[in-house]
Write a protein that holds these residues in place. Structure first.
Motif, PDB file in Angstrom:
ATOM      1  N   SER A  36       0.815  -1.210   0.000  1.00 38.35           N
ATOM      2  CA  SER A  36       0.000   0.000   0.000  1.00 38.35           C
ATOM      3  C   SER A  36       0.849   1.261   0.000  1.00 38.35           C
ATOM      4  O   SER A  36       0.330   2.371  -0.120  1.00 38.35           O
ATOM      5  N   SER A  37       2.174   1.089   0.127  1.00 32.39           N
ATOM      6  CA  SER A  37       3.094   2.217   0.164  1.00 32.39           C
ATOM      7  C   SER A  37       4.029   2.173  -1.035  1.00 32.39           C
ATOM      8  O   SER A  37       4.316   1.101  -1.569  1.00 32.39           O
ATOM      9  N   SER A  38       4.486   3.328  -1.462  1.00 30.53           N
ATOM     10  CA  SER A  38       5.463   3.386  -2.557  1.00 30.53           C
ATOM     11  C   SER A  38       6.882   3.574  -2.039  1.00 30.53           C
ATOM     12  O   SER A  38       7.823   3.645  -2.827  1.00 30.53           O
ATOM     13  N   GLN A  39       7.044   3.648  -0.722  1.00 30.52           N
ATOM     14  CA  GLN A  39       8.337   3.975  -0.133  1.00 30.52           C
ATOM     15  C   GLN A  39       9.038   2.717   0.375  1.00 30.52           C
ATOM     16  O   GLN A  39       8.504   1.977   1.205  1.00 30.52           O
ATOM     17  N   TRP A  40      10.253   2.472  -0.138  1.00 29.32           N
ATOM     18  CA  TRP A  40      11.091   1.384   0.372  1.00 29.32           C
ATOM     19  C   TRP A  40      11.750   1.827   1.679  1.00 29.32           C
ATOM     20  O   TRP A  40      12.244   2.951   1.795  1.00 29.32           O
ATOM     21  N   ILE A  41      11.765   0.942   2.639  1.00 37.82           N
ATOM     22  CA  ILE A  41      12.406   1.196   3.929  1.00 37.82           C
ATOM     23  C   ILE A  41      13.641   0.312   4.029  1.00 37.82           C
ATOM     24  O   ILE A  41      13.561  -0.914   3.831  1.00 37.82           O
ATOM     25  N   THR A  42      14.777   0.919   4.328  1.00 38.80           N
ATOM     26  CA  THR A  42      16.024   0.152   4.461  1.00 38.80           C
ATOM     27  C   THR A  42      16.133  -0.402   5.873  1.00 38.80           C
ATOM     28  O   THR A  42      16.172   0.346   6.845  1.00 38.80           O
ATOM     29  N   MET A  43      16.166  -1.717   5.959  1.00 40.47           N
ATOM     30  CA  MET A  43      16.361  -2.357   7.257  1.00 40.47           C
ATOM     31  C   MET A  43      17.815  -2.299   7.681  1.00 40.47           C
ATOM     32  O   MET A  43      18.135  -2.043   8.839  1.00 40.47           O
ATOM     33  N   ALA A  44      18.707  -2.589   6.732  1.00 40.63           N
ATOM     34  CA  ALA A  44      20.141  -2.606   7.034  1.00 40.63           C
ATOM     35  C   ALA A  44      20.900  -2.471   5.722  1.00 40.63           C
ATOM     36  O   ALA A  44      20.434  -2.914   4.664  1.00 40.63           O
ATOM     37  N   SER A  45      22.064  -1.871   5.788  1.00 36.62           N
ATOM     38  CA  SER A  45      22.915  -1.728   4.610  1.00 36.62           C
ATOM     39  C   SER A  45      24.346  -2.118   4.977  1.00 36.62           C
ATOM     40  O   SER A  45      24.691  -2.240   6.160  1.00 36.62           O
ATOM     41  N   GLU A  46      25.171  -2.330   3.966  1.00 31.31           N
ATOM     42  CA  GLU A  46      26.568  -2.709   4.122  1.00 31.31           C
ATOM     43  C   GLU A  46      26.735  -3.957   4.995  1.00 31.31           C
ATOM     44  O   GLU A  46      27.676  -4.077   5.769  1.00 31.31           O
ATOM     45  N   ILE A  47      25.808  -4.886   4.822  1.00 34.13           N
ATOM     46  CA  ILE A  47      25.929  -6.175   5.507  1.00 34.13           C
ATOM     47  C   ILE A  47      27.007  -6.983   4.781  1.00 34.13           C
ATOM     48  O   ILE A  47      26.949  -7.173   3.569  1.00 34.13           O
ATOM     49  N   ASP A  48      27.958  -7.488   5.525  1.00 36.64           N
ATOM     50  CA  ASP A  48      29.188  -8.049   4.972  1.00 36.64           C
ATOM     51  C   ASP A  48      28.929  -9.224   4.033  1.00 36.64           C
ATOM     52  O   ASP A  48      28.469 -10.291   4.450  1.00 36.64           O
ATOM     53  N   ALA A  49      29.251  -9.050   2.746  1.00 38.87           N
ATOM     54  CA  ALA A  49      29.105 -10.135   1.779  1.00 38.87           C
ATOM     55  C   ALA A  49      30.188 -11.192   1.947  1.00 38.87           C
ATOM     56  O   ALA A  49      29.992 -12.345   1.541  1.00 38.87           O
ATOM     57  N   TYR A  50      31.307 -10.822   2.523  1.00 37.31           N
ATOM     58  CA  TYR A  50      32.407 -11.775   2.737  1.00 37.31           C
ATOM     59  C   TYR A  50      31.945 -12.978   3.547  1.00 37.31           C
ATOM     60  O   TYR A  50      32.436 -14.091   3.352  1.00 37.31           O
ATOM     61  N   TYR A  51      30.972 -12.767   4.430  1.00 37.57           N
ATOM     62  CA  TYR A  51      30.503 -13.843   5.298  1.00 37.57           C
ATOM     63  C   TYR A  51      29.965 -15.029   4.508  1.00 37.57           C
ATOM     64  O   TYR A  51      30.039 -16.175   4.948  1.00 37.57           O
ATOM     65  N   LEU A  52      29.416 -14.771   3.330  1.00 43.88           N
ATOM     66  CA  LEU A  52      28.859 -15.841   2.504  1.00 43.88           C
ATOM     67  C   LEU A  52      29.830 -16.353   1.447  1.00 43.88           C
ATOM     68  O   LEU A  52      29.477 -17.223   0.651  1.00 43.88           O
ATOM     69  N   SER A  53      31.033 -15.838   1.426  1.00 38.31           N
ATOM     70  CA  SER A  53      31.987 -16.190   0.376  1.00 38.31           C
ATOM     71  C   SER A  53      32.654 -17.531   0.664  1.00 38.31           C
ATOM     72  O   SER A  53      32.696 -18.002   1.802  1.00 38.31           O
ATOM     73  N   THR A  54      33.217 -18.108  -0.380  1.00 41.47           N
ATOM     74  CA  THR A  54      34.000 -19.328  -0.218  1.00 41.47           C
ATOM     75  C   THR A  54      35.219 -19.090   0.650  1.00 41.47           C
ATOM     76  O   THR A  54      35.654 -19.968   1.402  1.00 41.47           O
TER      77      THR A  54
END
Length: 582
Positions: free
Chosen positions: A544-562
């Motif tokens: 019902s809203s057009s506004q995206w809400i940011t929960m979190a940003s810059e969450i470390d992608a390295y954590y999921l890396s090989t």
């Protein structure tokens, strides 16, 4: 009640999606109470989540800043994202390529091409439970290094591979566009990475990685062995013979000689193998003999590697190896192989990808793919082969509206078929996913429908209808590397209040990285993940809203890396529902 349901569904463009479908289907859609407390259920006491669409867009910088110069050029990797251990075969007119899938189902995607540049996935080789027993296997177990071959003597295609907990087996077919046989197990072929070789005299052989004669002398010491095969009876003949002990130079204690393929070219037998492990020391080596039984003499230098290059080079490609050779009708030789694209030579979440390069021949009579300080090119010309309008490489923009009767070929689940947990027909235009009594940490079959990440920079999003009834129930978007490395953005209950949480799944539990209360759970919720390669941002909005809400940003992608988690797969992302928490 019915007027309320029709109004809610129309507000989310459902009717626009269904204008081309028969009136009977439209009536079925209008009767589905997707957004009220009477949402359809598979079983009355099971909760379900309804996903209206899933979108994925790749935005990698290289493709943006480096346009292809002409219509007969392509980008490397030819199959971006986790398409590891490529193998290719030809019957003279058609090319087929397969890849490892480890503990994902269906197993071993198969791609078809008539020119080597333009590929289209036509299905999976292992698409039935009896072909792919994966119960209790970890993410990086399961199916290793499939090899596809064509036997011209009986006009049959073979795919041979290792199920790491079960042993070596093959399946076969006369028609790769159709179904493949049930597994034919090879109890006398041990180790991993078997591959067929069909000689021009009608004889057949299997080469594979195994323990050396007398046993291993050091960690990673392996051998390549050969066994004759009876293609009429589908059994091996006699005992195996060791062809290569350790690698090119046993004095240097080479490790993990594997991925063997044998070829007969100009009357000589070539045995090509990977060496050095699948990390940055990975390389491809080759041996030559007058007989398939040896003696095989090595080319001293690798015929493909990037291990010795400047680590600060732009757009680095690493871990190159595990190649397979193929010849076109014009006489050209090409090679498919795996390699990685780490960001700043640090880490990646894409896994090992499939690359394609031309093969050259040296004065010593050996083929090679790279030599000395040559870089694996990101842009390659295949002269006079026009690029199709739809290709497998580069940035992509795909939206799945879940309008078909079956999931697209890019979707996978863990450890087996989970069609009992989802439906595309009970609520047309939606993927309806049951909350399973399984979490994504368990070695079972969670309600997780996933696709590969194929780009460092990407966006993916979905719209979901879901009303949890207890704090153990959740549904949303899951970024998954393995059992203990995940990020989950999910709707659940906390203190009887609906919330959306960002959860980091770890070996010893979970961390709640962010949390927001939700006031109206009869409304749909949109979820989005945005990646810049180094970090993830997680966003949401009510429909019902057009506004995206940011929960979190810059969450470390390295954590999921090989680099952080080990393993042989890349990261996957997809739709998840559980009644067992996280």
């Amino acid at each position: 009640m019915m007027n309320q349901v029709i109004e809610n569904i129309s507000s989310h463009h459902l009717l626009l999606k269904k204008v081309s479908i028969a009136i009977s289907i439209l009536l079925l859609i209008m009767s589905c109470t997707l957004v009220s407390e009477e949402k359809p259920k598979f079983v009355a006491d099971h909760l379900v989540a309804h996903f209206d669409y899933f979108s994925y867009s790749g935005n990698d910088d290289f493709y943006i800043h480096h346009a292809l110069p002409d219509s007969d050029y392509y980008y490397n990797p030819i199959l971006p994202g986790w398409y590891s251990d490529p193998s290719v075969g030809s019957d003279g007119k058609n090319f087929f390529m397969v890849n490892s899938t480890f503990s994902y189902f269906p197993g071993v995607p198969i791609f078809h091409s008539t020119d080597l540049m333009n590929w289209k996935q036509i299905g999976h080789v292992l698409d039935r439970h009896e072909q792919l027993p994966l119960e209790g296997q970890r993410t990086s177990e399961g199916i290793f290094a499939p090899a596809i071959s064509y036997n011209p003597h009986n006009k049959t295609w073979y795919m041979i591979t290792t199920n790491i907990k079960k042993g070596n087996f093959f399946v076969k077919t006369k028609d790769p566009f159709g179904a493949w046989s049930n597994p034919i197990w090879l109890p006398d072929v041990h180790g991993i990475d078997p591959s067929f070789f069909f000689d021009d005299d009608g004889k057949a052989y299997i080469v594979n990685n195994d323990v050396p004669d007398g046993g291993s002398l050091y960690q990673g010491h392996r051998a390549i062995r050969i066994t004759q095969f009876d293609a009429d009876k589908d059994v091996t003949l006699g005992t195996s013979l060791m062809l290569v002990n350790g690698g090119v130079n046993i004095a240097e204690k080479p490790i993990w000689i594997e991925g063997p393929h044998m070829y007969k070219i100009h009357g000589k037998y070539f045995l090509m193998c990977a060496e050095g492990g699948t990390s940055v020391d990975h390389r491809e080596v080759i041996f030559k003999s007058d007989s398939p039984w040896g003696n095989f003499m090595p080319k001293k230098e690798p015929i493909l590697t990037q291990r010795h290059l400047d680590k600060d080079r732009e757009y680095p490609i690493t871990c190159a190896g595990h190649a397979d050779l193929i010849q076109k009708v014009n006489g050209e030789w090409w090679a498919v192989f795996l390699a990685c694209r780490p960001l700043f030579n640090r880490f990646e979440n894409l896994g090992r990808e499939s690359f394609l390069m031309p093969v050259r021949w040296g004065k010593d009579g050996f083929p090679f793919i790279t030599k000395e300080n040559e870089l694996i090119p990101r842009i390659v010309q295949m002269e006079n082969i026009p690029r199709d309008s739809v290709v497998t490489f580069g940035n992509v923009n795909k939206v799945d509206e879940f309008d078909d009767l079956h999931l697209g070929m890019e979707w996978m689940s863990l450890r087996g078929d989970i069609s009992h947990l989802y439906s595309l027909v009970e609520n047309p235009g939606f993927l309806t996913l049951k909350c399973a009594n399984v979490s994504s940490k368990e070695l079972q079959k969670p309600a997780f429908i996933a696709r590969r990440l194929q780009h460092h920079k990407f966006e993916c999003a979905t719209q979901m209808y879901f009303t949890p009834k207890s704090e153990s129930e959740c549904a949303g978007l899951l970024l998954y590397k393995d059992e203990t490395h995940q990020y989950l953005c999910a709707v659940t209950l906390k203190n009887n209040t609906p919330v959306i949480q960002l959860i980091k799944v770890k070996e010893d539990g979970v961390d709640i990285l962010a949390e927001r209360k939700l006031l109206n759970m009869n409304d749909a919720i949109d979820l989005k993940i945005v990646s810049d390669g180094l970090g993830f941002s997680f966003l949401y909005k009510l429909s019902s809203s057009s506004q995206w809400i940011t929960m979190a940003s810059e969450i470390d992608a390295y954590y999921l890396s090989t680099a952080q988690s080990y393993g042989f797969t890349g990261t996957t992302v997809g739709l998840y529902a559980s009644k067992k928490g996280y």
